[in-house]
Design an enzyme around this catalytic site. Sequence first.
Site, PDB file in Angstrom:
ATOM      1  CE  LYS A  72      34.615  32.287  45.296  1.00 62.00           C
ATOM      2  NZ  LYS A  72      35.472  31.269  45.939  1.00 62.00           N
ATOM      3  CG  ASP A  73      37.530  39.738  45.285  1.00 63.23           C
ATOM      4  OD1 ASP A  73      37.372  38.671  44.669  1.00 63.23           O
ATOM      5  OD2 ASP A  73      38.548  40.442  45.177  1.00 63.23           O
ATOM      6  CE  LYS A  74      34.777  44.212  54.572  1.00 68.41           C
ATOM      7  NZ  LYS A  74      35.539  44.540  55.814  1.00 68.41           N
TER       8      LYS A  74
END
Length: 329
Positions: A72-74
């Site tokens: 998942k995106d940071k």
Amino acid sequence: MLPYAWGGPLAKGQLRVKPEHFQVTELLEVDFSGTGEFDWVYVEKSGLSTPEAAELLQQFSGAKDISYSGLKDKDAVTRQWFSLHMLGQASADWQSFNHSGLRVLDSQRHQRKLRRGTHRYNQFTLILSGVSAEQLSERVQCVAKQGFPNYFGEQRFGHGGSNLDQARRWLSGGRKVSRFKRGLWLSVLRSYLFNAVLAERVRQANWNQPLPGDLFCLGDGNSVFQEPDAELAAARVNAGEIHPSGPLPGSVGRIWVESAALELEREVLATAQDTIAALAARRVDAARRPLRVIPKALTLTGVAEGCRLEFSLPKGCFATALVRELIDY
């Protein structure tokens, strides 16, 4: 410089002004056993990558191993499950876990570990700043009905394409790297080749139409098959039931297209044969990926900052590939 499907962005705007303007929730249904050697924890994170969050959870619990379904995106607010192998130990005291960028929302005991790719969809809530819902309404209706090109997003390739540069140097040099980097760079190379084929089909306006010899994917991309009846194939593609597919190159398997589709892919990938051979030599299995995505439950509403988009996509699909068809961010 990937071509657009619907004429290019309608306006300039901003995406991810704040982390909470880009929210991703993993959609995963599990019937927990209540017993077993695995702690499953459902977390909300921000400012952390999935591997960084995993390391924090593992250090806190003392688990031997930790796994997750997807990255998942940071720079976002994301929610996902992790499983930790406790090897007969009692569950960790997750209520006392404390980190500014990571919250444990739920915990369950289970008999099985969480494996990669287990979830099927991700739910997105995005705020597009500096644009109005009125500017985007017609285009959003078009994308909701007809979909968008299933490009791998720019984040797959790193800032300024750094992941792609590193992957190419590694492939030519052959130096040993960690298992994580090896998997990442192999994925980056295949993603780049897939995008090249899809870009050509967008230029030819057949990314959402069947070509003779195409292989097709069902909506979530988990099934790849031929449809010998050309009229039926066209009808099912137009109805959004199935999608033409593009290559994720690797070792040769029974998943290669024929006829016009094969000629197009051969032409696009003609200069990449050394890369494809290297992927096969590293035992990367060839696969297919849908060329098109039709988002589920796509809605657009006006908000104070601009407008809010909500939708779900199959795992592995990039929300930024949808947003780029709407605004130049």
